[in-house]
Scaffold this motif. Sequence first.
Motif, PDB file in Angstrom:
ATOM      1  N   PRO A  33       3.227   2.767  -9.710  1.00 20.41           N
ATOM      2  CA  PRO A  33       1.963   2.178  -9.218  1.00 20.41           C
ATOM      3  C   PRO A  33       2.182   1.029  -8.232  1.00 20.41           C
ATOM      4  CG  PRO A  33       1.917   2.422 -11.608  1.00 20.41           C
ATOM      5  CD  PRO A  33       3.312   2.755 -11.167  1.00 20.41           C
ATOM      6  N   VAL A  34       3.264   0.262  -8.416  1.00 23.04           N
ATOM      7  CA  VAL A  34       3.561  -0.868  -7.527  1.00 23.04           C
ATOM      8  C   VAL A  34       3.750  -0.383  -6.095  1.00 23.04           C
ATOM      9  CG1 VAL A  34       5.213  -2.717  -7.024  1.00 23.04           C
ATOM     10  CG2 VAL A  34       4.631  -2.193  -9.377  1.00 23.04           C
ATOM     11  N   LEU A  35       4.448   0.748  -5.930  1.00 21.39           N
ATOM     12  CA  LEU A  35       4.700   1.283  -4.599  1.00 21.39           C
ATOM     13  C   LEU A  35       3.414   1.792  -3.952  1.00 21.39           C
ATOM     14  CD1 LEU A  35       8.041   3.223  -5.310  1.00 21.39           C
ATOM     15  CD2 LEU A  35       7.754   0.913  -4.446  1.00 21.39           C
ATOM     16  N   GLN A  36       2.533   2.387  -4.769  1.00 23.69           N
ATOM     17  CA  GLN A  36       1.242   2.854  -4.252  1.00 23.69           C
ATOM     18  C   GLN A  36       0.388   1.670  -3.819  1.00 23.69           C
ATOM     19  OE1 GLN A  36      -0.558   5.570  -7.109  1.00 23.69           O
ATOM     20  NE2 GLN A  36       1.446   6.427  -7.561  1.00 23.69           N
ATOM     21  N   MET A  37       0.505   0.565  -4.568  1.00 24.04           N
ATOM     22  CA  MET A  37      -0.233  -0.656  -4.239  1.00 24.04           C
ATOM     23  C   MET A  37       0.242  -1.211  -2.885  1.00 24.04           C
ATOM     24  SD  MET A  37      -0.439  -4.064  -6.578  1.00 24.04           S
ATOM     25  CE  MET A  37       1.043  -4.774  -5.878  1.00 24.04           C
ATOM     26  N   ILE A  38       1.562  -1.165  -2.648  1.00 25.46           N
ATOM     27  CA  ILE A  38       2.128  -1.632  -1.381  1.00 25.46           C
ATOM     28  C   ILE A  38       1.530  -0.845  -0.216  1.00 25.46           C
ATOM     29  CG2 ILE A  38       4.253  -1.626   0.021  1.00 25.46           C
ATOM     30  CD1 ILE A  38       5.777  -2.412  -2.543  1.00 25.46           C
ATOM     31  N   LEU A  39       1.403   0.475  -0.384  1.00 23.44           N
ATOM     32  CA  LEU A  39       0.847   1.325   0.676  1.00 23.44           C
ATOM     33  C   LEU A  39      -0.623   1.033   0.945  1.00 23.44           C
ATOM     34  CD1 LEU A  39       3.492   2.914   0.606  1.00 23.44           C
ATOM     35  CD2 LEU A  39       2.150   5.008   0.608  1.00 23.44           C
ATOM     36  N   ALA A  40      -1.340   0.575  -0.084  1.00 21.00           N
ATOM     37  CA  ALA A  40      -2.784   0.332   0.055  1.00 21.00           C
ATOM     38  C   ALA A  40      -3.093  -1.033   0.675  1.00 21.00           C
ATOM     39  CB  ALA A  40      -3.452   0.453  -1.304  1.00 21.00           C
ATOM     40  N   GLN A  41      -2.113  -1.939   0.695  1.00 16.17           N
ATOM     41  CA  GLN A  41      -2.356  -3.316   1.153  1.00 16.17           C
ATOM     42  C   GLN A  41      -2.965  -3.436   2.551  1.00 16.17           C
ATOM     43  OE1 GLN A  41       1.468  -5.150   0.414  1.00 16.17           O
ATOM     44  NE2 GLN A  41       0.750  -6.132  -1.450  1.00 16.17           N
ATOM     45  N   PRO A  42      -2.433  -2.743   3.582  1.00 20.28           N
ATOM     46  CA  PRO A  42      -3.021  -2.903   4.922  1.00 20.28           C
ATOM     47  C   PRO A  42      -4.499  -2.518   4.981  1.00 20.28           C
ATOM     48  CG  PRO A  42      -0.911  -1.772   5.062  1.00 20.28           C
ATOM     49  CD  PRO A  42      -1.251  -1.870   3.613  1.00 20.28           C
ATOM     50  N   PHE A  43      -4.881  -1.479   4.208  1.00 15.99           N
ATOM     51  CA  PHE A  43      -6.279  -1.054   4.190  1.00 15.99           C
ATOM     52  C   PHE A  43      -7.145  -2.073   3.454  1.00 15.99           C
ATOM     53  CE2 PHE A  43      -3.965   3.108   4.404  1.00 15.99           C
ATOM     54  CZ  PHE A  43      -4.334   3.405   5.707  1.00 15.99           C
ATOM     55  N   GLY A  44      -6.579  -2.674   2.403  1.00 17.68           N
ATOM     56  CA  GLY A  44      -7.311  -3.697   1.648  1.00 17.68           C
ATOM     57  C   GLY A  44      -7.613  -4.920   2.491  1.00 17.68           C
ATOM     58  N   ILE A  45      -6.620  -5.363   3.260  1.00 17.65           N
ATOM     59  CA  ILE A  45      -6.777  -6.549   4.109  1.00 17.65           C
ATOM     60  C   ILE A  45      -7.836  -6.322   5.194  1.00 17.65           C
ATOM     61  CG2 ILE A  45      -5.557  -7.839   5.947  1.00 17.65           C
ATOM     62  CD1 ILE A  45      -4.740  -8.895   3.273  1.00 17.65           C
ATOM     63  N   THR A  46      -7.881  -5.096   5.735  1.00 19.41           N
ATOM     64  CA  THR A  46      -8.779  -4.820   6.868  1.00 19.41           C
ATOM     65  C   THR A  46     -10.099  -4.171   6.432  1.00 19.41           C
ATOM     66  OG1 THR A  46      -7.641  -2.706   7.193  1.00 19.41           O
ATOM     67  CG2 THR A  46      -6.896  -4.561   8.531  1.00 19.41           C
ATOM     68  N   ASN A  47     -10.325  -4.050   5.107  1.00 18.83           N
ATOM     69  CA  ASN A  47     -11.544  -3.420   4.568  1.00 18.83           C
ATOM     70  C   ASN A  47     -11.767  -2.017   5.130  1.00 18.83           C
ATOM     71  OD1 ASN A  47     -12.235  -5.666   2.968  1.00 18.83           O
ATOM     72  ND2 ASN A  47     -13.107  -6.681   4.750  1.00 18.83           N
ATOM     73  N   THR A  48     -10.695  -1.221   5.185  1.00 18.88           N
ATOM     74  CA  THR A  48     -10.817   0.148   5.695  1.00 18.88           C
ATOM     75  C   THR A  48     -10.353   1.163   4.644  1.00 18.88           C
ATOM     76  OG1 THR A  48      -8.639  -0.111   6.723  1.00 18.88           O
ATOM     77  CG2 THR A  48     -10.556  -0.442   8.146  1.00 18.88           C
ATOM     78  N   GLU A  49     -10.509   0.836   3.349  1.00 23.26           N
ATOM     79  CA  GLU A  49     -10.071   1.751   2.297  1.00 23.26           C
ATOM     80  C   GLU A  49     -10.835   3.064   2.389  1.00 23.26           C
ATOM     81  OE1 GLU A  49     -11.296  -1.353   1.492  1.00 23.26           O
ATOM     82  OE2 GLU A  49     -10.062  -2.306  -0.055  1.00 23.26           O
ATOM     83  N   GLY A  50     -10.100   4.180   2.326  1.00 21.98           N
ATOM     84  CA  GLY A  50     -10.729   5.494   2.318  1.00 21.98           C
ATOM     85  C   GLY A  50     -11.298   5.939   3.655  1.00 21.98           C
ATOM     86  N   GLN A  51     -10.980   5.228   4.724  1.00 20.46           N
ATOM     87  CA  GLN A  51     -11.514   5.601   6.036  1.00 20.46           C
ATOM     88  C   GLN A  51     -10.486   6.348   6.887  1.00 20.46           C
ATOM     89  OE1 GLN A  51     -13.366   2.316   8.109  1.00 20.46           O
ATOM     90  NE2 GLN A  51     -14.227   1.501   6.195  1.00 20.46           N
ATOM     91  N   PHE A  52      -9.200   6.270   6.495  1.00 14.15           N
ATOM     92  CA  PHE A  52      -8.152   6.898   7.301  1.00 14.15           C
ATOM     93  C   PHE A  52      -7.285   7.816   6.458  1.00 14.15           C
ATOM     94  CE2 PHE A  52      -9.058   3.047   9.748  1.00 14.15           C
ATOM     95  CZ  PHE A  52      -9.150   3.554  11.044  1.00 14.15           C
ATOM     96  N   ASP A  53      -6.909   8.959   7.041  1.00 15.61           N
ATOM     97  CA  ASP A  53      -5.889   9.817   6.448  1.00 15.61           C
ATOM     98  C   ASP A  53      -4.544   9.385   7.020  1.00 15.61           C
ATOM     99  OD1 ASP A  53      -7.704  11.264   5.025  1.00 15.61           O
ATOM    100  OD2 ASP A  53      -7.779  12.960   6.404  1.00 15.61           O
ATOM    101  N   VAL A  54      -3.520   9.333   6.163  1.00 16.95           N
ATOM    102  CA  VAL A  54      -2.191   8.911   6.599  1.00 16.95           C
ATOM    103  C   VAL A  54      -1.226  10.069   6.417  1.00 16.95           C
ATOM    104  CG1 VAL A  54      -0.284   7.302   6.188  1.00 16.95           C
ATOM    105  CG2 VAL A  54      -2.645   6.525   5.925  1.00 16.95           C
ATOM    106  N   TYR A  55      -0.457  10.370   7.473  1.00 15.19           N
ATOM    107  CA  TYR A  55       0.631  11.348   7.361  1.00 15.19           C
ATOM    108  C   TYR A  55       1.905  10.633   7.760  1.00 15.19           C
ATOM    109  CZ  TYR A  55       3.631  15.348   7.963  1.00 15.19           C
ATOM    110  OH  TYR A  55       4.679  16.220   7.847  1.00 15.19           O
ATOM    111  N   ALA A  56       2.870  10.583   6.857  1.00 17.33           N
ATOM    112  CA  ALA A  56       4.096   9.841   7.143  1.00 17.33           C
ATOM    113  C   ALA A  56       5.328  10.662   6.814  1.00 17.33           C
ATOM    114  CB  ALA A  56       4.118   8.542   6.339  1.00 17.33           C
ATOM    115  N   THR A  57       6.362  10.522   7.654  1.00 19.17           N
ATOM    116  CA  THR A  57       7.681  11.062   7.313  1.00 19.17           C
ATOM    117  C   THR A  57       8.615   9.866   7.260  1.00 19.17           C
ATOM    118  OG1 THR A  57       8.198  11.420   9.644  1.00 19.17           O
ATOM    119  CG2 THR A  57       7.282  13.275   8.431  1.00 19.17           C
ATOM    120  N   VAL A  58       9.400   9.803   6.203  1.00 18.73           N
ATOM    121  CA  VAL A  58      10.249   8.625   6.009  1.00 18.73           C
ATOM    122  C   VAL A  58      11.658   9.064   5.642  1.00 18.73           C
ATOM    123  CG1 VAL A  58       9.480   8.328   3.620  1.00 18.73           C
ATOM    124  CG2 VAL A  58      10.382   6.370   4.840  1.00 18.73           C
TER     125      VAL A  58
END
Length: 128
Positions: free
Chosen positions: A40-65
């Motif tokens: 859950p901690v790692l999922q929380m890290i991924l959600a932080q940028p959306f939380g700061i900018t109040n854009t939760e649930g507005q963007f789909d993310v596709y990432a290759t790492v």
Amino acid sequence: MGRSYATGKRKDAVARVWIKPGSGKVMVNGKEQNTYFARPVLQMILAQPFGITNTEGQFDVYATVKGGGLSGQAGAVKHGISKALQLYDPSLRGALKAAGFLTRDSRVVERKKYGKAKARKSFQFSKR
């Protein structure tokens, strides 16, 4: 508007991140976010940028790492998401910058030096 791309880095991990307007679905290396980053901690890290900018649930993310471990990869994806958000909507830059999400965390593993057991650890000293 279309989609936005950015590269995020942390430790040895490099993430290529695409964001586009959507329902908030996050795919990492072709897997769902909660499958790839099970903690859950790692999922929380991924959600932080959306939380700061109040854009939760507005963007789909596709990432290759690639590279590094899971926590380094999570940090890299977070960095990538932040940079992509800022490119998509420049008005979000202030909030992201104030939170320190646009700065690459430059802490990496220190290299091993000759005459040492590890980067700083010395060999055992023997008086006799």
